[in-house]
Design a protein around this motif. Structure first.
Motif, mmCIF file in Angstrom:
data_model
loop_
_atom_site.group_PDB
_atom_site.id
_atom_site.type_symbol
_atom_site.label_atom_id
_atom_site.label_comp_id
_atom_site.label_asym_id
_atom_site.label_seq_id
_atom_site.Cartn_x
_atom_site.Cartn_y
_atom_site.Cartn_z
ATOM 1 N N UNK A 7 0.808 -1.168 -0.079
ATOM 2 C CA UNK A 7 0.030 0.191 -0.088
ATOM 3 C C UNK A 7 0.773 1.236 -0.088
ATOM 4 N N UNK A 8 2.350 1.140 0.142
ATOM 5 C CA UNK A 8 3.152 2.120 0.077
ATOM 6 C C UNK A 8 3.523 2.536 -1.588
ATOM 7 N N UNK A 9 3.458 3.802 -1.737
ATOM 8 C CA UNK A 9 3.653 4.206 -2.946
ATOM 9 C C UNK A 9 5.266 4.780 -3.221
ATOM 10 N N UNK A 10 6.104 4.391 -4.147
ATOM 11 C CA UNK A 10 7.182 4.864 -4.278
ATOM 12 C C UNK A 10 8.473 4.167 -3.843
ATOM 13 N N UNK A 11 8.055 2.724 -3.599
ATOM 14 C CA UNK A 11 9.226 1.905 -3.292
ATOM 15 C C UNK A 11 10.206 1.767 -4.075
ATOM 16 N N UNK A 12 10.170 2.054 -5.205
ATOM 17 C CA UNK A 12 11.129 1.904 -6.491
ATOM 18 C C UNK A 12 11.946 3.085 -6.107
ATOM 19 N N UNK A 13 11.479 4.139 -5.330
ATOM 20 C CA UNK A 13 12.545 5.114 -5.293
ATOM 21 C C UNK A 13 13.035 4.984 -3.660
ATOM 22 N N UNK A 14 12.310 4.269 -2.740
ATOM 23 C CA UNK A 14 12.738 4.083 -1.287
ATOM 24 C C UNK A 14 13.503 2.862 -1.005
ATOM 25 N N UNK A 15 13.259 1.681 -1.861
ATOM 26 C CA UNK A 15 13.482 0.431 -1.444
ATOM 27 C C UNK A 15 12.363 -0.078 -0.646
ATOM 28 N N UNK A 16 12.384 -1.406 -0.338
ATOM 29 C CA UNK A 16 11.490 -2.010 0.497
ATOM 30 C C UNK A 16 12.140 -2.537 1.710
ATOM 31 N N UNK A 17 11.490 -1.903 3.002
ATOM 32 C CA UNK A 17 12.315 -2.328 4.355
ATOM 33 C C UNK A 17 11.609 -3.516 5.018
ATOM 34 N N UNK A 18 12.299 -4.195 5.535
ATOM 35 C CA UNK A 18 11.596 -5.278 6.510
ATOM 36 C C UNK A 18 11.438 -4.612 7.838
ATOM 37 N N UNK A 19 10.799 -5.260 8.789
ATOM 38 C CA UNK A 19 10.260 -4.622 10.073
ATOM 39 C C UNK A 19 9.295 -3.701 9.899
ATOM 40 N N UNK A 20 8.675 -3.503 8.657
ATOM 41 C CA UNK A 20 7.213 -2.514 8.490
ATOM 42 C C UNK A 20 6.283 -3.407 9.008
ATOM 43 N N UNK A 21 5.031 -2.743 9.403
ATOM 44 C CA UNK A 21 3.872 -3.173 9.890
ATOM 45 C C UNK A 21 3.470 -3.959 8.394
ATOM 46 N N UNK A 22 3.180 -5.209 8.513
ATOM 47 C CA UNK A 22 2.617 -6.008 7.334
ATOM 48 C C UNK A 22 1.269 -5.685 7.170
#
Length: 95
Positions: A7-22
Motif C-alpha cells: 500500500x506504500x507508493x514509491x518503493x522503487x525510489x525508497x526500497x522495501x524495508x523489512x520490519x514494517x507493519x505488514x
C-alpha cells in the motif's frame, strides 16, 4: 520474476524495508515476502484488506532469499531490498 504488493507508493525510489507493519500477516518480520504474479493474485489478494495497492517487480540477484511456505510461488528476502532492485509495475485495487 518476483513481485511485492504494498500500500506504500514509491518503493522503487525508497526500497522495501523489512520490519514494517505488514498488510497481511501476524506482525513485523526480519524478511520481506515476495511472490510470483500467481501468488500475488491468488493468495495475497485473498487476505489483503480492500484498498489501493502498488505492484513492484523485485530483482533478487545478489539478495539473501529463501523459499517460503509455498515453494516456487513465494520467497523470503532477509533484510531490506534496495531501490535499485525494485521496479514499479502498476497500481491495483483490491475489493
Amino acid at each position: 520474476m518476483w513481485y511485492h504488493l504494498s500500500q506504500i507508493k514509491g518503493l522503487h525510489y525508497l526500497g522495501i524495508c523489512c520490519r514494517q507493519r505488514p498488510t497481511v500477516g501476524r506482525g513485523r518480520s526480519d524478511c520481506v515476502y515476495i511472490g510470483t504474479l500467481t501468488y500475488i493474485n491468488d493468495q495475497y489478494a485473498k487476505y489483503a484488506p480492500p484498498g489501493k495497492y502498488f505492484l513492484y517487480a523485485v530483482d533478487v540477484t545478489g539478495l539473501p532469499v529463501e523459499k517460503g511456505t509455498l515453494p516456487g510461488e513465494q520467497m523470503r528476502c532477509w533484510g531490506d531490498i534496495p531501490e535499485d532492485h525494485v521496479s514499479f509495475i502498476k497500481e491495483m485495487v483490491i475489493k
